[in-house]
Write an enzyme that holds these catalytic residues in place. Structure first.
Site, mmCIF file in Angstrom:
data_model
loop_
_atom_site.group_PDB
_atom_site.id
_atom_site.type_symbol
_atom_site.label_atom_id
_atom_site.label_comp_id
_atom_site.label_asym_id
_atom_site.label_seq_id
_atom_site.Cartn_x
_atom_site.Cartn_y
_atom_site.Cartn_z
ATOM 1 N N LYS A 1 -20.695 31.206 22.555
ATOM 2 C CA LYS A 1 -19.387 30.874 22.186
ATOM 3 C C LYS A 1 -19.171 29.383 21.443
ATOM 4 C CE LYS A 1 -14.711 29.462 23.929
ATOM 5 N NZ LYS A 1 -13.973 28.815 24.993
ATOM 6 N N GLY B 1 -5.973 24.245 29.064
ATOM 7 C CA GLY B 1 -5.744 23.839 30.257
ATOM 8 C C GLY B 1 -4.225 23.595 30.809
ATOM 9 N N ALA C 1 -7.770 30.309 26.449
ATOM 10 C CA ALA C 1 -7.316 28.787 26.533
ATOM 11 C C ALA C 1 -5.502 29.133 26.759
ATOM 12 C CB ALA C 1 -7.600 28.057 25.293
ATOM 13 N N GLY C 2 -4.983 28.394 27.712
ATOM 14 C CA GLY C 2 -3.811 28.517 28.087
ATOM 15 C C GLY C 2 -3.231 29.538 29.112
ATOM 16 N N ASN D 1 -10.555 30.148 32.739
ATOM 17 C CA ASN D 1 -11.114 29.178 33.481
ATOM 18 C C ASN D 1 -10.352 28.430 34.280
ATOM 19 O OD1 ASN D 1 -13.300 27.735 34.438
ATOM 20 N ND2 ASN D 1 -13.521 26.650 32.727
#
Length: 264
Positions: free
Chosen positions: A106, A167, A193-194, A215
């Protein structure tokens, strides 16, 4: 339930690798490695991202991720988290391949704080170099259909537009652009993300994404293991809803029962 539509194979494939779970999870930010392992187990994920600049993969004198999250059980996806230039990203993944033989990777190249938004000029440069070097590149990018298509045409094996800043937990902020990327893409599209909670994962899947990467929302939750279960359920629900096909949105009421043949 014996519904044939539910029983059929609904796996997805990236770079020739087949996965049943449409939830990809990260391995960073957890309080410790046992919690990391337990949350990943609860998530049902088959692919995990590994920030090779931040996670111990080689020092036997310190706890190693491989001792808790088996590379034989999970597909490791080395990433370039923390890289801010194309050269840094390329060098990081070359070192990762030398260390672990990983070819599916990635790529992410970030712009400066406070946005940490994808640096698309550097991302394109790094993607070109990695593809020439034989890597299979899943690429984190802005929610820009033009840039996403260019990355696909270069040879990236998956497109990973951000839902919101890394995040932030804000969820998908620009669903129209995400849908445009999905509709034009011939390779898998993953929102990356987000994501903040299960609703965000469900929404991304309802848009038609092939998978969702999470994550921080799991690792930094009050109960990471419980949140991992929630994300698993959210992704599954969103995928089922997408396959089922939602009713159209209308600006007026529509009775749920026929208005003819009423008993008077």
């Amino acid at each position: 339930m014996q519904d044939g539509a539910l029983q059929r194979d609904d796996s997805w494939t990236v770079a020739g690798r087949k996965f049943s779970s449409r939830l990809v999870v990260g391995t960073g930010k957890y309080k410790d490695l046992p919690t990391t392992a337990a949350a990943i187990e609860a998530s049902g994920a088959e692919m995990v991202t590994v920030a090779v600049r931040r996670v111990n993969l080689s020092d036997r004198n310190a706890p190693m991720l491989q001792d808790y999250v088996s590379p034989q059980r999970y597909t490791y996806l080395p990433n370039t988290a923390g890289c801010f230039t194309a050269d840094e990203a390329v060098r990081t993944l070359r070192l990762a391949r030398e260390a672990g033989g990983w070819n599916l990777v990635k790529l992410e190249v970030l712009g400066p704080a406070p946005t940490l938004y994808p640096d698309m000029a550097a991302t394109l440069l790094a993607a070109e170099a990695l593809i020439k070097d034989g890597f299979e590149v899943m690429v984190y990018c802005s929610d820009d259909p033009v840039a996403a298509k260019r990355l696909e045409e270069m040879g990236c094996v998956a497109i990973m537009p951000l839902g919101a800043p890394i995040g932030s937990g804000l969820g998908v902020q620009n669903p129209l652009m995400i849908q445009m990327i999905i509709e034009q893409s011939k390779v898998p599209v993953l929102v990356d993300a987000g994501v903040g909670t299960a609703y965000d994962a469900t929404f991304a899947m309802e848009l038609g994404c092939d998978a969702v990467l999470v994550n921080s929302a799991i690792a930094m939750a009050g109960d990471p293991i419980l949140m991992a279960r929630a994300m698993k359920a959210g992704v599954e629900a969103g995928r089922l809803a997408f396959r089922a096909g939602r009713i159209p949105r209308k600006g007026f009421a529509s009775a749920s029962t026929p208005m003819t043949g009423l008993i008077s």
